[in-house]
Motif scaffolding. Sequence first.
Motif, PDB file in Angstrom:
ATOM      1  N   LYS A  96       5.084  15.052  41.537  1.00 12.48           N
ATOM      2  CA  LYS A  96       4.402  13.819  42.320  1.00 12.48           C
ATOM      3  C   LYS A  96       5.172  12.872  41.712  1.00 12.48           C
ATOM      4  CE  LYS A  96      -0.227  15.793  42.012  1.00 12.48           C
ATOM      5  NZ  LYS A  96      -1.968  15.357  40.939  1.00 12.48           N
ATOM      6  N   ASN A  97       5.850  12.863  40.587  1.00 18.68           N
ATOM      7  CA  ASN A  97       6.816  11.340  40.049  1.00 18.68           C
ATOM      8  C   ASN A  97       7.858  11.614  40.703  1.00 18.68           C
ATOM      9  OD1 ASN A  97       4.626  10.729  37.823  1.00 18.68           O
ATOM     10  ND2 ASN A  97       5.950  11.924  36.827  1.00 18.68           N
ATOM     11  N   ARG A  98       8.234  12.486  41.080  1.00 20.08           N
ATOM     12  CA  ARG A  98      10.155  12.022  41.889  1.00 20.08           C
ATOM     13  C   ARG A  98       9.567  12.649  44.434  1.00 20.08           C
ATOM     14  NH1 ARG A  98      15.004  16.151  40.274  1.00 20.08           N
ATOM     15  NH2 ARG A  98      15.343  14.443  41.581  1.00 20.08           N
ATOM     16  N   THR A  99       8.354  12.887  43.956  1.00 21.23           N
ATOM     17  CA  THR A  99       7.556  12.907  45.422  1.00 21.23           C
ATOM     18  C   THR A  99       8.862  11.609  46.668  1.00 21.23           C
ATOM     19  OG1 THR A  99       5.775  13.762  45.101  1.00 21.23           O
ATOM     20  CG2 THR A  99       6.196  12.561  47.458  1.00 21.23           C
ATOM     21  N   ASP A 100       8.519  10.432  46.065  1.00 19.24           N
ATOM     22  CA  ASP A 100       9.095   9.251  46.891  1.00 19.24           C
ATOM     23  C   ASP A 100      10.964   9.277  46.848  1.00 19.24           C
ATOM     24  OD1 ASP A 100       6.486   8.734  47.559  1.00 19.24           O
ATOM     25  OD2 ASP A 100       6.430   6.736  45.281  1.00 19.24           O
ATOM     26  N   GLU A 101      11.096   9.968  46.242  1.00 19.86           N
ATOM     27  CA  GLU A 101      12.693   9.976  46.068  1.00 19.86           C
ATOM     28  C   GLU A 101      13.219  10.674  46.836  1.00 19.86           C
ATOM     29  OE1 GLU A 101      16.261  12.058  42.476  1.00 19.86           O
ATOM     30  OE2 GLU A 101      13.873  11.268  41.867  1.00 19.86           O
ATOM     31  N   PHE A 102      12.861  12.388  46.837  1.00 15.09           N
ATOM     32  CA  PHE A 102      13.476  12.828  47.951  1.00 15.09           C
ATOM     33  C   PHE A 102      12.637  12.288  49.300  1.00 15.09           C
ATOM     34  CE2 PHE A 102      13.042  15.759  44.397  1.00 15.09           C
ATOM     35  CZ  PHE A 102      14.438  16.679  44.635  1.00 15.09           C
ATOM     36  N   SER A 103      11.179  11.991  49.807  1.00 13.62           N
ATOM     37  CA  SER A 103      11.009  11.198  50.758  1.00 13.62           C
ATOM     38  C   SER A 103      11.932   9.988  51.692  1.00 13.62           C
ATOM     39  CB  SER A 103       9.768  10.514  50.702  1.00 13.62           C
ATOM     40  OG  SER A 103       8.825  10.992  50.620  1.00 13.62           O
ATOM     41  N   ALA A 104      12.547   9.658  50.403  1.00 17.12           N
ATOM     42  CA  ALA A 104      13.922   8.245  50.577  1.00 17.12           C
ATOM     43  C   ALA A 104      14.774   8.951  50.921  1.00 17.12           C
ATOM     44  CB  ALA A 104      13.741   7.300  49.285  1.00 17.12           C
ATOM     45  N   LYS A 105      15.451  10.055  50.519  1.00 11.74           N
ATOM     46  CA  LYS A 105      16.663  11.124  50.819  1.00 11.74           C
ATOM     47  C   LYS A 105      16.722  11.020  52.209  1.00 11.74           C
ATOM     48  CE  LYS A 105      18.104  11.479  46.484  1.00 11.74           C
ATOM     49  NZ  LYS A 105      18.443  12.457  45.455  1.00 11.74           N
ATOM     50  N   ILE A 106      15.390  11.685  52.536  1.00 11.35           N
ATOM     51  CA  ILE A 106      14.952  12.333  53.761  1.00 11.35           C
ATOM     52  C   ILE A 106      15.131  11.652  54.929  1.00 11.35           C
ATOM     53  CG2 ILE A 106      13.159  14.123  55.063  1.00 11.35           C
ATOM     54  CD1 ILE A 106      12.212  15.495  52.318  1.00 11.35           C
ATOM     55  N   SER A 107      14.536  10.648  54.637  1.00 13.55           N
ATOM     56  CA  SER A 107      14.301   9.486  55.372  1.00 13.55           C
ATOM     57  C   SER A 107      15.295   9.421  56.667  1.00 13.55           C
ATOM     58  CB  SER A 107      13.534   8.462  55.106  1.00 13.55           C
ATOM     59  OG  SER A 107      12.621   8.546  54.580  1.00 13.55           O
ATOM     60  N   VAL A 108      16.699   9.219  55.456  1.00 13.55           N
ATOM     61  CA  VAL A 108      18.608   9.096  55.824  1.00 13.55           C
ATOM     62  C   VAL A 108      18.418   9.932  56.340  1.00 13.55           C
ATOM     63  CG1 VAL A 108      20.496   8.812  54.800  1.00 13.55           C
ATOM     64  CG2 VAL A 108      18.306   7.785  53.108  1.00 13.55           C
ATOM     65  N   VAL A 109      17.997  11.285  56.534  1.00 11.65           N
ATOM     66  CA  VAL A 109      18.615  12.222  57.209  1.00 11.65           C
ATOM     67  C   VAL A 109      18.273  12.059  58.099  1.00 11.65           C
ATOM     68  CG1 VAL A 109      19.111  14.907  57.400  1.00 11.65           C
ATOM     69  CG2 VAL A 109      19.695  13.576  55.051  1.00 11.65           C
ATOM     70  N   ASP A 110      16.197  11.662  58.437  1.00  4.27           N
ATOM     71  CA  ASP A 110      16.068  11.515  59.504  1.00  4.27           C
ATOM     72  C   ASP A 110      15.713  10.569  60.570  1.00  4.27           C
ATOM     73  OD1 ASP A 110      13.338  12.016  61.288  1.00  4.27           O
ATOM     74  OD2 ASP A 110      12.217  10.598  60.229  1.00  4.27           O
ATOM     75  N   GLY A 111      16.849   9.171  59.762  1.00  2.96           N
ATOM     76  CA  GLY A 111      17.094   8.137  61.401  1.00  2.96           C
ATOM     77  C   GLY A 111      18.428   7.920  61.584  1.00  2.96           C
TER      78      GLY A 111
END
Length: 283
Positions: free
Chosen positions: A229-244
């Motif tokens: 749960k604590n690292r979910t935001d971190e991975f969401s940010a990394k995934i958003s870069v690839v998604d963009g």
Amino acid sequence: MKRVVLVLLMLLITVSVVFGDYREEFEKGFLTKTWSGEQPAENFCIECHSSDRMKPELLTIAEEWKASWHAQHKIACHDCHGGDPKDASLAMSPHRGFVGKPKPAEVPDFCGKCHIGIVKQYWDSGHGKAFRTSGKGPNCITCHGSHNTQKAHIDIINEQLCSKCHSYDRARTMKQALFLTEKKITELEADLDRLKSEGVFVDDETKNLFSVQAEFRTLFHSIDVDLIKNRTDEFSAKISVVDGIIRNYFKELQYRRNFSAFILLIFAGLGATLYLFTKTPKE
């Protein structure tokens, strides 16, 4: 009449040049070599384990491997067990690094030769501590299989498997914490496959997503809900870069389709105009 034909010819030449430049740019920026790999070389490990001289209980190994996640990524027998698969006399030679089948207690470190981050998370987890202390409990092949290795995926966390050792309650909570991130990764994998099928070069994006995915999936093995749960935001940010980046590729593809359609319309219009002029009655 001659002047009109000359103008039309100049337009055709101009459009052809533009289209040629577009095609060259497209090939340079978006097309790449085929993704198919080289044909596998002769492998004596597979041949022997598929032959009549092999013990019946060992005959299934080759077929299980062929359908496995390892086989899909060209991880073969010698990558795990050592030996020389190209030479029958050295296929099981210790001088070529052959180590054979690991003992149950050796399985985590055996797999951990490649899956370094995961084995560390495993040993620090409740699963790993129980296995180290008692020699019992889940190890790598309990969940992923041995020769029929399965892709690391959230679906491995399921009641049928987890309830063999304990209740499913904690596992269900962890799966819920992983769900949204895993769902997004799966969607991006499908998007990358679509881009590849269109001839788009997405090697860098595929590697980036795989890196994020591999790091994310090490969390599976921690069986620590709070850490996930604590690292979910971190991975969401990394995934958003690839998604963009992927979204921009799709926009570019749509632009190029529209441009191609525009060029075709121009050619069609010019053709119709020429046809009408050739049919104009002479005065």
